[in-house]
Motif scaffolding. Structure first.
Motif, PDB file in Angstrom:
ATOM      1  N   VAL A 188      -6.873  -9.290  25.984  1.00 47.35           N
ATOM      2  CA  VAL A 188      -5.554  -9.162  25.364  1.00 47.35           C
ATOM      3  C   VAL A 188      -4.491  -9.049  26.454  1.00 47.35           C
ATOM      4  O   VAL A 188      -4.617  -8.228  27.376  1.00 47.35           O
ATOM      5  CB  VAL A 188      -5.504  -7.934  24.437  1.00 47.35           C
ATOM      6  CG1 VAL A 188      -4.090  -7.714  23.904  1.00 47.35           C
ATOM      7  CG2 VAL A 188      -6.492  -8.110  23.288  1.00 47.35           C
ATOM      8  N   VAL A 189      -3.436  -9.861  26.348  1.00 46.67           N
ATOM      9  CA  VAL A 189      -2.401  -9.877  27.382  1.00 46.67           C
ATOM     10  C   VAL A 189      -1.023  -9.474  26.872  1.00 46.67           C
ATOM     11  O   VAL A 189      -0.134  -9.160  27.673  1.00 46.67           O
ATOM     12  CB  VAL A 189      -2.307 -11.270  28.046  1.00 46.67           C
ATOM     13  CG1 VAL A 189      -3.608 -11.622  28.754  1.00 46.67           C
ATOM     14  CG2 VAL A 189      -1.957 -12.350  27.028  1.00 46.67           C
ATOM     15  N   ARG A 190      -0.819  -9.479  25.549  1.00 48.13           N
ATOM     16  CA  ARG A 190       0.528  -9.173  25.041  1.00 48.13           C
ATOM     17  C   ARG A 190       0.474  -8.747  23.579  1.00 48.13           C
ATOM     18  O   ARG A 190      -0.344  -9.258  22.805  1.00 48.13           O
ATOM     19  CB  ARG A 190       1.427 -10.406  25.184  1.00 48.13           C
ATOM     20  CG  ARG A 190       2.914 -10.149  24.903  1.00 48.13           C
ATOM     21  CD  ARG A 190       3.743 -11.383  25.244  1.00 48.13           C
ATOM     22  NE  ARG A 190       3.752 -11.627  26.685  1.00 48.13           N
ATOM     23  CZ  ARG A 190       3.055 -12.587  27.296  1.00 48.13           C
ATOM     24  NH1 ARG A 190       2.310 -13.420  26.588  1.00 48.13           N
ATOM     25  NH2 ARG A 190       3.118 -12.746  28.596  1.00 48.13           N
ATOM     26  N   THR A 215      -0.285  -2.007  32.039  1.00 48.79           N
ATOM     27  CA  THR A 215      -0.029  -3.432  32.248  1.00 48.79           C
ATOM     28  C   THR A 215       0.268  -4.137  30.934  1.00 48.79           C
ATOM     29  O   THR A 215       1.204  -4.937  30.829  1.00 48.79           O
ATOM     30  CB  THR A 215      -1.233  -4.088  32.940  1.00 48.79           C
ATOM     31  OG1 THR A 215      -1.429  -3.488  34.225  1.00 48.79           O
ATOM     32  CG2 THR A 215      -1.029  -5.589  33.120  1.00 48.79           C
ATOM     33  N   LEU A 216      -0.524  -3.846  29.902  1.00 52.83           N
ATOM     34  CA  LEU A 216      -0.324  -4.473  28.598  1.00 52.83           C
ATOM     35  C   LEU A 216       1.006  -4.047  27.982  1.00 52.83           C
ATOM     36  O   LEU A 216       1.753  -4.887  27.456  1.00 52.83           O
ATOM     37  CB  LEU A 216      -1.474  -4.115  27.667  1.00 52.83           C
ATOM     38  CG  LEU A 216      -1.351  -4.604  26.220  1.00 52.83           C
ATOM     39  CD1 LEU A 216      -1.267  -6.124  26.157  1.00 52.83           C
ATOM     40  CD2 LEU A 216      -2.513  -4.101  25.375  1.00 52.83           C
ATOM     41  N   GLU A 262      -1.788 -11.282  21.372  1.00 48.82           N
ATOM     42  CA  GLU A 262      -2.054 -12.550  22.062  1.00 48.82           C
ATOM     43  C   GLU A 262      -3.108 -12.337  23.140  1.00 48.82           C
ATOM     44  O   GLU A 262      -3.030 -11.371  23.918  1.00 48.82           O
ATOM     45  CB  GLU A 262      -0.776 -13.082  22.699  1.00 48.82           C
ATOM     46  CG  GLU A 262      -0.961 -14.422  23.422  1.00 48.82           C
ATOM     47  CD  GLU A 262       0.315 -14.917  24.083  1.00 48.82           C
ATOM     48  OE1 GLU A 262       0.214 -15.829  24.917  1.00 48.82           O
ATOM     49  OE2 GLU A 262       1.396 -14.361  23.779  1.00 48.82           O
ATOM     50  N   ASP A 263      -4.095 -13.224  23.199  1.00 45.80           N
ATOM     51  CA  ASP A 263      -5.108 -13.104  24.239  1.00 45.80           C
ATOM     52  C   ASP A 263      -4.872 -14.134  25.345  1.00 45.80           C
ATOM     53  O   ASP A 263      -3.956 -14.960  25.278  1.00 45.80           O
ATOM     54  CB  ASP A 263      -6.518 -13.192  23.654  1.00 45.80           C
ATOM     55  CG  ASP A 263      -6.881 -14.564  23.108  1.00 45.80           C
ATOM     56  OD1 ASP A 263      -6.388 -15.580  23.622  1.00 45.80           O
ATOM     57  OD2 ASP A 263      -7.685 -14.621  22.147  1.00 45.80           O
ATOM     58  N   VAL A 294      -3.453 -16.169  19.063  1.00 43.96           N
ATOM     59  CA  VAL A 294      -2.708 -15.039  18.516  1.00 43.96           C
ATOM     60  C   VAL A 294      -3.480 -14.483  17.326  1.00 43.96           C
ATOM     61  O   VAL A 294      -3.834 -15.218  16.400  1.00 43.96           O
ATOM     62  CB  VAL A 294      -1.286 -15.460  18.096  1.00 43.96           C
ATOM     63  CG1 VAL A 294      -0.553 -14.279  17.462  1.00 43.96           C
ATOM     64  CG2 VAL A 294      -0.514 -15.983  19.302  1.00 43.96           C
ATOM     65  N   HIS A 295      -3.734 -13.187  17.358  1.00 42.85           N
ATOM     66  CA  HIS A 295      -4.486 -12.501  16.312  1.00 42.85           C
ATOM     67  C   HIS A 295      -3.523 -11.639  15.495  1.00 42.85           C
ATOM     68  O   HIS A 295      -2.595 -11.043  16.022  1.00 42.85           O
ATOM     69  CB  HIS A 295      -5.568 -11.607  16.926  1.00 42.85           C
ATOM     70  CG  HIS A 295      -6.449 -12.306  17.904  1.00 42.85           C
ATOM     71  ND1 HIS A 295      -7.707 -12.756  17.579  1.00 42.85           N
ATOM     72  CD2 HIS A 295      -6.257 -12.640  19.222  1.00 42.85           C
ATOM     73  CE1 HIS A 295      -8.256 -13.323  18.649  1.00 42.85           C
ATOM     74  NE2 HIS A 295      -7.395 -13.263  19.653  1.00 42.85           N
TER      75      HIS A 295
END
Length: 313
Positions: free
Chosen positions: A114-116, A151-152, A127-128, A133-134
């Motif tokens: 997961v990045v956002r 970080t996330l 968003e991964d 997008v989940h």
């Protein structure tokens, strides 16, 4: 009971598993996402052919009534058993098993980084790294190590004040299979470079043979954080032989680096949670360097989300 709300649980270690199970029991739907190939986080079991090594957390203990009751339940089901003293428990057949039990029957997406987080009105999307997008989700429970949570959140424009105070020590872990005579069940010299040596086959439910997990001290691991794995294997193997007083003649030796291995500074709070956003974070970094702390923190975060999503405590 709310049968419609859905929560994204980010991370499938003990904190994430405890949160996901509690949310599900309250009638909420959950979706667990984790970057690893399997669940467990630092409660990890590495397999190599017919060998296995508990190369992360070695055991768990209970200080409080909630985790003691959970351990007793797992013990009755054969999921944990005592090892190296009556107050030390291990998962059976590997340290990952208690997390697997908590997540059994729940949807888990592995190998998903997961990045956002993206907010759309009162709901969230996740968003991964692949761009998928989940969601949408009614709440977010983040159970990564604290630096990864930061970080996330930074990438998402979200803040949970105080999280930056949590800190970790790294750990290099050496896994060795040998035909040498097995040592004591658990040796803890805690003198550079060796923190502990555990005899894996001495744990209940494990395959026979002499397999050792060697954890380097935090100080040595920090100094050698970016060292080549081959050099780490050679140095830790030599040091382990010195501690044990015998040559190991390994048939298998590999190293794993835990960048966020053990909490050094905990927040001394059950979890961090923003009820307006319905976003929170949990982990052992909230309460202390124990599996029990991760469990209690995950449960605390779940209760916060349940209250805001109309579920009974």
């Amino acid at each position: 009971m709310n049968q419609h709300g859905i929560v994204a649980v980010l991370g499938a270690g003990m904190a994430g598993a405890a949160a996901a199970r509690r949310l599900s029991q309250a009638g909420l739907r959950v979706q667990v996402l984790d970057k690893g190939r399997g669940v467990g986080g630092r409660m990890a079991t590495r397999r190599a052919g017919d060998m296995q090594f508990d190369h992360g957390a070695q055991f768990m203990r209970a200080r409080g009534p909630a985790f003691a009751a959970q351990l007793e339940c797992w013990a009755q089901r054969g999921i944990v058993k005592p090892w190296a003293g009556a107050d030390r428990y291990v998962g059976v057949p590997g340290m990952t098993e208690p997390v697997r039990a908590l997540l059994r029957g729940l949807p888990v997406s592995s190998a998903t980084t997961v990045v956002r987080l993206r907010r759309a009105g009162p709901r969230w999307h996740v968003e991964d790294a692949s761009g998928t997008v989940h969601g949408p989700f009614d709440g977010i429970a983040i159970t990564f190590p604290a630096p990864q949570v930061v970080t996330l959140l930074d990438a998402s424009g979200v803040a949970l004040p105080g999280i930056g105070r949590a800190s970790y020590a790294p750990c290099w872990s050496l896994m060795v299979a040998t035909d040498a005579s097995p040592p004591d069940v658990l040796i803890e010299p805690r003198t550079d470079p060796i923190g502990l040596i555990a005899h894996d086959a001495s744990k209940p439910g494990r395959p026979a043979g002499c397999r050792l997990t060697v954890h380097a001290t935090p100080e040595w691991s920090r100094r050698h954080l970016e060292a080549a794995r081959e050099a780490v294997v050679a140095e830790l193997l030599e040091a382990a032989e010195d501690v044990l007083g015998t040559g190991l003649r390994p048939s298998h030796a590999e190293a794993h680096r835990w960048r966020y291995a053990q909490v050094e500074t905990a927040l001394q709070k059950p979890c961090l949670y923003d009820p307006d956003l319905r976003v929170g974070a949990a982990g052992d970094w909230c309460l202390g360097a124990r599996i029990e702390a991760a469990y209690d923190s995950g449960e605390a975060l779940a209760r916060g989300l349940m209250a805001d999503l109309g579920c009974p405590a």
